[in-house]
Design a protein around this motif. Structure first.
Motif, PDB file in Angstrom:
ATOM      1  N   GLY A  56      -7.897  23.644  55.259  1.00 37.25           N
ATOM      2  CA  GLY A  56      -7.325  22.690  54.312  1.00 37.25           C
ATOM      3  C   GLY A  56      -5.812  22.641  54.444  1.00 37.25           C
ATOM      4  O   GLY A  56      -5.202  21.572  54.529  1.00 37.25           O
ATOM      5  N   LEU A  57      -5.199  23.834  54.503  1.00 39.52           N
ATOM      6  CA  LEU A  57      -3.741  23.892  54.681  1.00 39.52           C
ATOM      7  C   LEU A  57      -3.334  23.295  56.021  1.00 39.52           C
ATOM      8  O   LEU A  57      -2.318  22.596  56.127  1.00 39.52           O
ATOM      9  CB  LEU A  57      -3.259  25.343  54.611  1.00 39.52           C
ATOM     10  N   ALA A  58      -4.135  23.566  57.066  1.00 37.21           N
ATOM     11  CA  ALA A  58      -3.787  23.067  58.396  1.00 37.21           C
ATOM     12  C   ALA A  58      -3.892  21.548  58.454  1.00 37.21           C
ATOM     13  O   ALA A  58      -3.026  20.882  59.036  1.00 37.21           O
ATOM     14  CB  ALA A  58      -4.686  23.705  59.449  1.00 37.21           C
ATOM     15  N   VAL A  59      -4.940  20.985  57.826  1.00 36.81           N
ATOM     16  CA  VAL A  59      -5.070  19.524  57.783  1.00 36.81           C
ATOM     17  C   VAL A  59      -3.869  18.934  57.047  1.00 36.81           C
ATOM     18  O   VAL A  59      -3.234  17.977  57.506  1.00 36.81           O
ATOM     19  CB  VAL A  59      -6.386  19.107  57.077  1.00 36.81           C
ATOM     20  N   ALA A  60      -3.530  19.537  55.913  1.00 42.70           N
ATOM     21  CA  ALA A  60      -2.376  19.065  55.149  1.00 42.70           C
ATOM     22  C   ALA A  60      -1.112  19.173  55.990  1.00 42.70           C
ATOM     23  O   ALA A  60      -0.277  18.261  56.012  1.00 42.70           O
ATOM     24  CB  ALA A  60      -2.238  19.864  53.858  1.00 42.70           C
ATOM     25  N   GLY A  61      -0.993  20.286  56.737  1.00 39.38           N
ATOM     26  CA  GLY A  61       0.185  20.492  57.570  1.00 39.38           C
ATOM     27  C   GLY A  61       0.292  19.451  58.670  1.00 39.38           C
ATOM     28  O   GLY A  61       1.369  18.937  58.964  1.00 39.38           O
ATOM     29  N   ASP A  62      -0.859  19.101  59.250  1.00 41.64           N
ATOM     30  CA  ASP A  62      -0.875  18.093  60.304  1.00 41.64           C
ATOM     31  C   ASP A  62      -0.490  16.717  59.757  1.00 41.64           C
ATOM     32  O   ASP A  62       0.033  15.870  60.470  1.00 41.64           O
ATOM     33  CB  ASP A  62      -2.290  18.002  60.897  1.00 41.64           C
ATOM     34  N   TYR A  63      -0.804  16.499  58.494  1.00 42.71           N
ATOM     35  CA  TYR A  63      -0.705  15.163  57.917  1.00 42.71           C
ATOM     36  C   TYR A  63       0.664  14.895  57.295  1.00 42.71           C
ATOM     37  O   TYR A  63       1.188  13.793  57.381  1.00 42.71           O
ATOM     38  CB  TYR A  63      -1.790  15.043  56.853  1.00 42.71           C
ATOM     39  N   MET A  64       1.230  15.931  56.646  1.00 47.33           N
ATOM     40  CA  MET A  64       2.507  15.724  55.944  1.00 47.33           C
ATOM     41  C   MET A  64       3.642  15.840  56.959  1.00 47.33           C
ATOM     42  O   MET A  64       4.185  16.909  57.190  1.00 47.33           O
ATOM     43  CB  MET A  64       2.660  16.753  54.828  1.00 47.33           C
ATOM     44  N   SER A  65       3.964  14.711  57.571  1.00 45.53           N
ATOM     45  CA  SER A  65       4.965  14.722  58.623  1.00 45.53           C
ATOM     46  C   SER A  65       6.367  14.598  58.021  1.00 45.53           C
ATOM     47  O   SER A  65       6.523  14.450  56.813  1.00 45.53           O
ATOM     48  CB  SER A  65       4.708  13.560  59.573  1.00 45.53           C
ATOM     49  N   ALA A  66       7.354  14.658  58.897  1.00 43.84           N
ATOM     50  CA  ALA A  66       8.719  14.473  58.434  1.00 43.84           C
ATOM     51  C   ALA A  66       8.891  13.079  57.846  1.00 43.84           C
ATOM     52  O   ALA A  66       9.684  12.861  56.930  1.00 43.84           O
ATOM     53  CB  ALA A  66       9.692  14.686  59.586  1.00 43.84           C
ATOM     54  N   ALA A  67       8.091  12.115  58.369  1.00 42.81           N
ATOM     55  CA  ALA A  67       8.167  10.759  57.834  1.00 42.81           C
ATOM     56  C   ALA A  67       7.771  10.747  56.366  1.00 42.81           C
ATOM     57  O   ALA A  67       8.355  10.035  55.557  1.00 42.81           O
ATOM     58  CB  ALA A  67       7.268   9.823  58.636  1.00 42.81           C
ATOM     59  N   SER A  68       6.765  11.586  56.002  1.00 39.10           N
ATOM     60  CA  SER A  68       6.375  11.637  54.586  1.00 39.10           C
ATOM     61  C   SER A  68       7.438  12.344  53.771  1.00 39.10           C
ATOM     62  O   SER A  68       7.841  11.874  52.709  1.00 39.10           O
ATOM     63  CB  SER A  68       5.092  12.428  54.364  1.00 39.10           C
ATOM     64  N   PHE A  69       7.845  13.491  54.265  1.00 41.61           N
ATOM     65  CA  PHE A  69       8.734  14.324  53.451  1.00 41.61           C
ATOM     66  C   PHE A  69      10.106  13.665  53.301  1.00 41.61           C
ATOM     67  O   PHE A  69      10.555  13.357  52.203  1.00 41.61           O
ATOM     68  CB  PHE A  69       8.865  15.696  54.111  1.00 41.61           C
ATOM     69  N   LEU A  70      10.763  13.408  54.427  1.00 43.06           N
ATOM     70  CA  LEU A  70      12.108  12.850  54.360  1.00 43.06           C
ATOM     71  C   LEU A  70      12.061  11.339  54.132  1.00 43.06           C
ATOM     72  O   LEU A  70      12.851  10.788  53.372  1.00 43.06           O
ATOM     73  CB  LEU A  70      12.855  13.169  55.655  1.00 43.06           C
ATOM     74  N   GLY A  71      11.103  10.678  54.809  1.00 40.15           N
ATOM     75  CA  GLY A  71      11.039   9.217  54.750  1.00 40.15           C
ATOM     76  C   GLY A  71      10.699   8.687  53.369  1.00 40.15           C
ATOM     77  O   GLY A  71      11.389   7.821  52.835  1.00 40.15           O
TER      78      GLY A  71
END
Lengths: 525, 142
Positions: A56-71
């Protein structure tokens, strides 16, 4: 924008050290996994022994990219509510993954999405087409991340050039994938997800602290945000009002479609479900991922709007621009150390996502194209599949370094991410749905569906407002048109060809997908 | 071709764990070496697919998945539709300065979590039927 904002040397030093600590930790994990793992199951699917919460954490990690966080933080900080609409689609999309894709995929497949697509069809043409769409999605998405990485590192650590940053990120991702395989890549994602959640929670708490933890007061502060327009006028807007940047509602509908249907077709997310022991664990891991991803995107409210209200759009624009909203907010709330921490988290995020993309591209090439298309499903020599995957990872890494450097830091890469989702939604999802649920579906339909979905997404993006001054196609994201075209292609291809569907194979796939009978087992220690 | 090792399986000597047929192996594998997949009689697939319990299981899954999928797609698209074509409605304040647009967007997160919880609860029941079904056919996986 190449604003060099005043940055204390100490902060950039701290940030660099924190990042190097992350890199060192991930390299130790890579070394450990390389020593432990042998064989294809271990290399491509981490021996299928990852647990539900870990995956679950790994899927979330793969998905939450810099585009999500910073963008997304930046979009909300600069223009308010509209940015938050992205956050919503990113989470709701996981219902498609949970309901339709995760369990059948784990039950009936082995290493890639194409395993399920090709199950009851002629494997070679289907796998070739599926591999093409997987490589397209992964490489486009990766170039977007690499360019983003180069730009960010240059902004975050003055003195490191764009080229150096791109090469550094590229080398690291190749090392993780070539030596550590899926096990190392998974742990890189897990660590990154924990760091990103930690940073976001801390940032959110510090924002709310400014308002005495009074949510009413927090939202009231957003109703009058003053900023300067391009022609130098000062305007005050209510940042909770929708429509401040998105003027065409059809754009939102098209984007929503790409997110909702595309997430379930993203190869780097799908291969994660092969790393767990069974379908039940795959289901549990989607739920864990939904919890983490949901909390993260809800928090974009606090750090996105928080940056708008505490710093103001003008301050952000003058100090590094949209992408720097979250790091700037961290500096304002927690000083240089916190700023350095958030910058290090952003690096870790980029690095983890590119590693995930590299392994999905190389797995698809080695398993789908090399072994199953070129060699009819048989390895010539034992271990060849893994060796080809390692070489592919190396080539993919080198190729994206070169492309990212040639394109340079000023190219607009946002459309590449949109394109990845659109191709996944228009090519991969229709074919996956039909092959799981439509008895009559056949090889011609699958190949037509994949190619029509892929080609229409690419063509429509090339004639969209992102590319042309006088666009032939009015929408920024092609999904609204390309998804129905993908379905239509798959349907027409099926009914127009005389090929008879293999009914016995369909029965087998149905039983496999629904019961997990004969599913790939986790390897023993 | 004659192999110097005769019928001996070369895989352990190569030291690589592969998932293809072992090298140098002729004829059927002994029972203890068969994987779960190979253990299944091909006729079995058809028999399971025709079984009423299996059909009932698939129908039960679809009875939840199809309406739930339609529901979340409609619920989701009401957001861009509302924001795009009914801005007046969406700007109505519902709690302090929070407007309907934000409140509805936030509600999507809880909608997704609740649907996921319903699915997981239902799936626990499906797992039980699945085990019973496989036991009936004597092909249980642990």
């Amino acid at each position: 924008m190449s604003t060099v904002f005043p940055l204390a040397a100490a902060a950039s030093q701290t940030s660099l050290w924190m990042f190097l600590t992350f890199v060192a930790a991930t390299l130790v994990i890579t070394w450990y996994s390389a020593r432990k793992s042998s064989g294809a199951n271990a290399y491509f699917a981490a021996g299928r022994r990852i647990t539900g919460w870990q995956n679950g954490l790994a899927v979330a990690g793969d998905y939450m990219s810099a585009a999500s966080f910073l963008g997304i933080a930046g979009m909300i900080a600069m223009n308010g509510y509209d940015g938050f609409m992205y956050s919503v689609g990113f989470l709701v999309a996981y219902l498609t993954v949970l309901f339709i894709v995760a369990e059948p995929l784990r039950n009936a497949g082995k290493y890639t999405m194409a395993d399920v697509l090709a199950y009851r069809l002629k494997p070679r043409p289907v796998r070739a087409a599926a591999s093409l769409s997987t490589l397209t999605v992964s490489i486009f998405y990766m170039i977007a991340q690499m360019v983003g990485a180069g730009v960010l590192v240059r902004q975050l650590i003055p003195g490191v050039s764009y080229e150096l940053a791109v090469i550094g990120v590229g080398i690291l991702m190749v090392v993780y994938v070539v030596f550590g395989g899926m096990l190392a890549t998974t742990w890189v994602q897990i660590i990154k997800a924990v760091l990103l959640m930690g940073g976001s929670i801390l940032l959110s708490i510090l924002v709310l602290q400014r308002y005495g933890f009074d949510l009413g007061k927090f939202f009231s502060s957003l109703t009058a945000i003053t900023s300067t327009t391009a022609d130098g006028q000062s305007v005050t807007r209510n940042f909770l009002t929708p429509g401040l940047i998105f003027k065409n509602p059809w754009d939102q509908i098209s984007l929503g479609m790409a997110l909702l249907l595309g997430t379930a077709g993203l190869p780097h997310i799908l291969i994660r479900f092969y790393t767990v022991p069974d379908a039940k664990t795959a289901r549990a891991s989607v739920v864990w991922a939904m919890l983490i991803i949901g909390l993260f995107y809800i928090m974009t409210t606090f750090f996105g709007f928080g940056a708008a209200s505490l710093l103001g759009p003008d301050h952000i624009a003058a100090n590094g621009g949209t992408n720097m909203a979250a790091p700037q907010l961290a500096r304002f709330l927690g000083g240089e150390i916190f700023f350095a921490f958030i910058c290090a988290v952003a690096f870790a995020t980029i690095l983890a996502v590119v590693a995930g993309l590299t392994i999905s591209a190389s797995t698809s090439f080695a398993h789908d194209f090399f072994v199953n298309v070129l060699h009819h499903g048989k390895e010539q020599k034992p271990g060849e599949e893994v060796r080809v995957a390692r070489i592919t990872a190396f080539v993919v890494g080198a190729l994206s370094i070169v492309i990212a450097i040639v394109l340079g830091p000023s190219v607009n890469v946002a459309f590449l991410v949109g394109l990845a989702f659109a191709v996944a939604a228009s090519a991969n999802l229709p074919v996956m749905l039909f092959s799981l649920y439509w008895k009559r579906f056949n090889t011609a339909g699958a190949v037509t569906g994949l190619l029509v979905g892929l080609a229409s997404s690419i063509v429509l993006i090339l004639v969209s407002p992102d590319f042309m001054k006088n666009p032939l196609f009015p929408l920024k994201n092609p999904a609204l048109v390309s998804v129905p075209l993908g379905f239509l292609g798959a349907w027409l291809g099926t009914i127009l060809s005389r090929e008879k569907p293999d009914e016995a194979k369909f029965t087998e796939l149905m039983v496999r997908a629904n019961t997990g009978l004969g599913a790939e087992k986790a390897s023993a220690h | 071709m004659l192999s110097p090792h005769g019928d001996q399986d070369l895989t352990p000597a190569v030291g690589s764990q592969t998932d293809i047929a072992p090298l140098g192996c002729r004829g059927a594998k002994p029972g203890h070496e068969r994987t779960a997949d190979e253990d299944i009689d091909p006729v079995q697939w058809d028999r399971i697919a025709k079984d009423t319990d299996f059909k009932a299981l698939v129908r039960r899954k679809m009875r939840l998945i199809v309406p739930a999928t339609i529901f979340f797609i409609v619920y989701y698209f009401l957001l861009p539709i509302g924001v795009g074509w009914f801005p007046g409605l969406m700007e109505k304040k519902v709690w302090g300065d929070v407007n309907l647009a934000y409140a509805y967007a936030l509600s999507q997160f809880f909608m997704a979590w609740i649907l996921a919880a319903i699915y997981v609860a239902a799936a626990a029941g499906w797992d039980k039927s699945e085990h019973a079904l496989l036991r009936k056919f004597g092909v249980e996986h642990k």
